[in-house]
Design a protein around this motif. Structure first.
Motif, short mmCIF file in Angstrom:
data_model
loop_
_atom_site.label_atom_id
_atom_site.label_comp_id
_atom_site.label_asym_id
_atom_site.label_seq_id
_atom_site.Cartn_x
_atom_site.Cartn_y
_atom_site.Cartn_z
N HIS A 195 0.88 -0.76 -0.06
CA HIS A 195 -0.18 0.45 -0.10
C HIS A 195 0.62 1.22 0.34
N THR A 219 2.15 6.90 -1.62
CA THR A 219 1.48 5.52 -2.18
C THR A 219 1.19 4.71 -3.25
N GLU A 236 -6.16 4.76 -3.15
CA GLU A 236 -6.23 4.56 -1.69
C GLU A 236 -5.35 6.03 -1.11
N ALA A 272 -7.37 8.51 1.34
CA ALA A 272 -6.71 8.09 3.08
C ALA A 272 -5.58 7.86 3.80
N VAL A 297 -5.27 1.82 6.05
CA VAL A 297 -5.77 0.54 5.71
C VAL A 297 -5.46 -0.54 6.16
#
Length: 316
Positions: A103, A156, A161, A164, A290
């Motif tokens: 991630h 990221t 994502e 986030a 996450v």
């Protein structure tokens, strides 16, 4: 009633040297008869540049097809092109990866390397380098460090994502610790918290403290000192541009090697990497939104000692 947002088509052009193609959306209102007329007015690229790019098929629509020189103007239309990459001096320092999972990636950025493409620093940036060197075209930055500041940057790996992780910084749920070398003033009581309203206007080199409700908060701690030089731990509670540099200067402790505070110095010659700003993003601590995993990461870099030829004294 909730407003429906227009979805943006994926870029039909690949990256070039780790740099995304430029995306333009034509305004909903305008008097241009052709896309060419709008591009000439919008890009201000010089005589004949847009025409040459159209002739070469450099502008493409969402379907990836080159735009015809006489293509009619369509409000809301998206198009893409690759900017001409500027000639850039290579920053001769490696960027290290200190953590990576499915991630996120945390890199240890060197001084002088911009985080993301901006202005005259495009392909020679941490983001573009990592995309090229690690074959990670979807990599994006969750936040940014000044070009002159070294240390930890969070990236990221999955575009869906990114929001986030950006929210972590927006909501101040990332503990950031910086280290700096600056003059030592035995008369200054530390630790202390500095609060001020910082403003940085577009096109201006420096941020300014102005009267008003503070939007920038920094805790300053003295770790140790030797002679006229102190080593400081800086804990920003907000993330305004140049915040730590301005706050240290306001205390009479301008960070060593700073070309903007307290005075703007002449720009260094291209390829001159001999006088780094002694400011390092030493640590990042956060809980991954996450995976739920808690991270406490530290930079392995060390700040260069003061230049003996440059006297160190608190700012007057």
């Amino acid at each position: 009633m909730r407003r429906r947002t227009r979805s943006i088509p994926p870029a039909p052009l690949p990256q070039c040297e780790g740099v995304d193609p430029v995306r333009l959306r034509l305004p909903g209102e305008g008097t241009w008869a052709t896309v060419r007329d709008h591009l000439v007015a919008r890009l201000a690229a010089g005589d004949g540049v847009v025409d040459a790019m159209l002739d070469a098929g450099a502008f493409v629509g969402a379907d990836g097809r080159p735009l015809a020189p006489d293509a009619p103007y369509v409000p809301g239309m998206y198009l893409w092109f690759h900017r001409e990459l500027p000639a850039e001096e290579r920053v001769p320092f490696a960027i290290e990866v200190v953590y990576r999972d499915a991630h996120v990636l945390v890199a240890d950025k060197p001084h002088f390397l911009a985080t993301t493409p901006r202005g005259s620093h495009v392909a020679e940036t941490a983001l573009a380098r990592l995309r090229r060197e690690l074959d990670l075209p979807a990599l994006t930055a969750a936040h940014r460090l000044d070009r002159l500041t070294a240390g930890l940057v969070l990236f990221t790996l999955r575009p869906e994502e990114r929001g986030a992780y950006q929210t972590l910084f927006r909501d101040r749920r990332v503990h950031k610790e910086y280290e700096a070398l600056a003059p030592y003033d035995p008369a200054l009581a530390l630790p202390r918290t500095v609060r001020s309203l910082l403003v940085k206007e577009r096109g201006e080199l420096r941020a300014r403290e102005v009267p008003g409700e503070p939007n920038a908060v920094s805790r300053v701690e003295l770790v140790e000192h030797e002679g006229t030089v102190g080593r400081y731990r800086l804990l920003p509670r907000t993330g305004q541009t140049h915040q730590l540099r301005v706050h240290m200067c306001a205390l009479g402790l301008p960070i060593l090697g700073d070309p903007l505070y307290p005075v703007v110095e002449p720009a260094a010659a291209p390829g001159d990497f001999t006088r780094p700003l002694r400011l390092l993003a030493r640590a990042l601590e956060f809980t991954d939104p996450v995976t739920g995993r808690h991270h406490c990461l530290r930079s392995a870099r060390e700040l260069a000692p003061p230049d003996p030829a440059v006297p160190v004294a608190p700012a007057s």
